[in-house]
Design a protein around this motif. Structure first.
Motif, PDB file in Angstrom:
ATOM      1  N   SER A   1       2.710   9.691 -10.018  1.00 37.25           N
ATOM      2  CA  SER A   1       2.053   8.558  -9.388  1.00 37.25           C
ATOM      3  C   SER A   1       2.015   7.374 -10.342  1.00 37.25           C
ATOM      4  O   SER A   1       1.876   7.541 -11.556  1.00 37.25           O
ATOM      5  N   CYS A   2       2.128   6.179  -9.777  1.00 36.99           N
ATOM      6  CA  CYS A   2       2.015   4.975 -10.599  1.00 36.99           C
ATOM      7  C   CYS A   2       0.569   4.844 -11.093  1.00 36.99           C
ATOM      8  O   CYS A   2      -0.345   5.472 -10.561  1.00 36.99           O
ATOM      9  N   PHE A   3       0.368   4.004 -12.094  1.00 35.28           N
ATOM     10  CA  PHE A   3      -0.965   3.901 -12.689  1.00 35.28           C
ATOM     11  C   PHE A   3      -2.010   3.355 -11.707  1.00 35.28           C
ATOM     12  O   PHE A   3      -3.120   3.897 -11.628  1.00 35.28           O
ATOM     13  N   PRO A   4      -1.725   2.304 -10.929  1.00 42.67           N
ATOM     14  CA  PRO A   4      -2.753   1.870  -9.973  1.00 42.67           C
ATOM     15  C   PRO A   4      -3.082   2.925  -8.916  1.00 42.67           C
ATOM     16  O   PRO A   4      -4.253   3.080  -8.543  1.00 42.67           O
ATOM     17  N   CYS A   5      -2.087   3.669  -8.427  1.00 44.28           N
ATOM     18  CA  CYS A   5      -2.402   4.796  -7.529  1.00 44.28           C
ATOM     19  C   CYS A   5      -3.297   5.795  -8.251  1.00 44.28           C
ATOM     20  O   CYS A   5      -4.233   6.349  -7.676  1.00 44.28           O
ATOM     21  N   THR A   6      -2.991   6.047  -9.528  1.00 49.39           N
ATOM     22  CA  THR A   6      -3.753   7.028 -10.307  1.00 49.39           C
ATOM     23  C   THR A   6      -5.229   6.663 -10.381  1.00 49.39           C
ATOM     24  O   THR A   6      -6.111   7.503 -10.160  1.00 49.39           O
TER      25      THR A   6
ATOM     26  N   THR B   1       0.858  -1.181   0.000  1.00 43.17           N
ATOM     27  CA  THR B   1       0.000   0.000   0.000  1.00 43.17           C
ATOM     28  C   THR B   1       0.897   1.235   0.000  1.00 43.17           C
ATOM     29  O   THR B   1       1.595   1.503   0.983  1.00 43.17           O
ATOM     30  N   HIS B   2       0.878   1.941  -1.127  1.00 35.43           N
ATOM     31  CA  HIS B   2       1.781   3.082  -1.295  1.00 35.43           C
ATOM     32  C   HIS B   2       1.388   4.214  -0.350  1.00 35.43           C
ATOM     33  O   HIS B   2       0.227   4.340   0.052  1.00 35.43           O
ATOM     34  N   GLY B   3       2.377   5.043  -0.025  1.00 35.13           N
ATOM     35  CA  GLY B   3       2.167   6.135   0.918  1.00 35.13           C
ATOM     36  C   GLY B   3       1.040   7.064   0.489  1.00 35.13           C
ATOM     37  O   GLY B   3       0.243   7.525   1.315  1.00 35.13           O
TER      38      GLY B   3
ATOM     39  N   SER C   1       2.382  -5.366  -7.514  1.00 36.28           N
ATOM     40  CA  SER C   1       1.772  -5.840  -6.259  1.00 36.28           C
ATOM     41  C   SER C   1       1.146  -4.714  -5.454  1.00 36.28           C
ATOM     42  O   SER C   1       1.098  -4.758  -4.228  1.00 36.28           O
ATOM     43  N   TRP C   2       0.664  -3.716  -6.175  1.00 27.97           N
ATOM     44  CA  TRP C   2      -0.070  -2.602  -5.539  1.00 27.97           C
ATOM     45  C   TRP C   2      -1.288  -3.170  -4.807  1.00 27.97           C
ATOM     46  O   TRP C   2      -1.915  -4.133  -5.266  1.00 27.97           O
ATOM     47  N   ALA C   3      -1.624  -2.604  -3.693  1.00 26.24           N
ATOM     48  CA  ALA C   3      -2.833  -3.031  -2.967  1.00 26.24           C
ATOM     49  C   ALA C   3      -3.402  -1.856  -2.191  1.00 26.24           C
ATOM     50  O   ALA C   3      -2.663  -0.979  -1.745  1.00 26.24           O
TER      51      ALA C   3
HETATM   52 ZN   LIG Z   1       1.754   4.264  -6.415  1.00 25.01          ZN
END
Ligand SMILES: [Zn+2]
Length: 393
Positions: free
Chosen positions: A265-270, A232-234, A290-292
């Protein structure tokens, strides 16, 4: 635990494919991951264009320019002349690809509330409180590093001008709960590099450094085998905090250390940030492996410092958007099935989405499953289309 241990992500009865993917996963699982992310990117882009919102993807190094341009060109061409939605002539030409803003110490990515219609450059903000500014400088310190500063290190920062407070957090690695949150996928067989570093000792979804050791970071609850871990990204954690603490809050992310220089931002964060109403100040098409998201405390036994309602409601919006955008993207790709590497897999994706309720975790889980197969989003899009197509560029 409902874990799908199948050769492929999308299922079906495909003949066994060679195990040529990362960590020994099947080639078909890689095709599925590429297809799901391509559908998500096409759907996301279409959603922006149909409401005349800006779409721009940035790359970090000049070396990354060709694959980013190729991927964006494929998305533009998929949307040009589509009959799935009514885009003005030439609208896909507005999808931009540009170099990222140069890295500088303590530079920030902003989650800009309500800014989906604003040009990206105008979305950048800075903390308004001395407290948040102080935390920003501490988090970004190279001489006295706070936490991990290696590959992919980002630290979330929240600015709360009402309480005059800030908070910081690093990426958290945690077990993904599957009970009550859908069925997650893990390959039946996988092998990480390094001794004693395989499916018997390590969960699926692990991020590894070039030497084969797991990326260090904050450990969340219960990493166990068999199971799936996510990161889980910041920024995601800070979006939850902003929702929980008040509409005056701004979530940021700091690219920490000298090995993480993408100010985007990475695409899943986006996808998550747009769904939550905090679109990012820049977007990259590199990795989001492995974004969650977070899951409510009650389901994980892990107490987050934001209330569960913020997590539950933000996740619900994100799940709906995953379903909406994957469905839209898959419909557009259906017009180009002859150009896809694995056109038969698209039927499975379309059928799975059509058979699932929009608020079910199915579409979001497919996206998360796809992200466990490591790779850069831009490269996945190029790989999803056929070789003849690439030769024409
Ligand atoms: Zn991200």
């Amino acid at each position: 635990m409902a874990l799908r241990r199948t050769d492929t992500i999308l299922g079906g009865t495909a003949a066994p494919a060679p195990a040529t993917g990362p960590y020994g996963v099947s080639a078909t699982a890689v095709d599925d991951a590429n297809l799901v992310l391509t559908a998500a990117l096409v759907g996301f882009t279409a959603a922006r264009l149909v409401t005349n919102q800006p779409v721009e993807f940035v790359y970090e190094d000049a070396d990354d320019e060709p694959v980013n341009s190729a991927a964006v060109d494929l998305v533009r061409r998929a949307l040009a002349g589509t009959r799935v939605l009514d885009l003005p002539d030439g609208a896909p030409d507005a999808v931009a690809v540009a170099p990222a803003r140069p890295w500088e110490q303590a530079a920030l990515i902003t989650g800009a509330a309500g800014a989906a219609r604003s040009q990206f450059a105008t979305r950048n903000a800075v903390p308004t409180t001395a407290e948040a500014e102080q935390l920003r400088q501490i988090a970004a310190s190279v001489t006295e590093p706070l936490g991990y500063q290696g590959y992919g290190a980002y630290t979330g920062l929240l600015d709360d001008p009402v309480r005059r407070a800030g908070s910081v957090t690093s990426t958290v690695r945690a077990d993904v709960p599957v009970d009550g949150h859908g069925d997650r996928w893990a390959p039946p067989v996988y092998t990480y590099p390094g001794p004693d570093n395989d499916q018997d000792t390590q969960p699926w979804g692990l991020l590894l450094l070039p030497d084969g050791s797991p990326v260090p970071g904050i450990e969340g609850p219960h990493p166990h085998v068999p199971g799936v871990v996510g990161y889980t990204h910041g920024m995601v954690q800070m979006v939850y905090s902003a929702v929980a603490r008040g509409p005056w809050c701004t979530p940021f992310e700091i690219a920490v250390g000298r090995r993480t220089t993408k100010l985007a931002s990475c695409f899943p964060c986006t996808l998550f940030m747009y769904a939550a109403g905090f679109p990012p100040s820049a977007v990259h098409l590199g990795r989001g492996d492995s974004w969650a998201p977070w899951y409510p405390s009650d389901d994980t036994g892990h107490r987050h410092d934001v209330n569960d309602a913020a997590i539950t409601m933000t996740n619900a919006r994100w799940r709906l958007e995953c379903h909406q955008q994957l469905t839209l993207g898959a419909r557009v790709l259906g017009e180009h099935a002859d150009r896809l590497v694995a056109p038969g897999r698209l039927d499975l994706l379309t059928g799975t989405l059509a058979a699932s309720a929009a608020d079910s975790p199915v579409a979001a889980d497919l996206l998360l499953d796809a992200l466990t197969v490591p790779g850069k989003v831009a490269q996945r899009v190029v790989s999803a289309f056929d070789g003849a197509d690439q030769d024409r560029r």
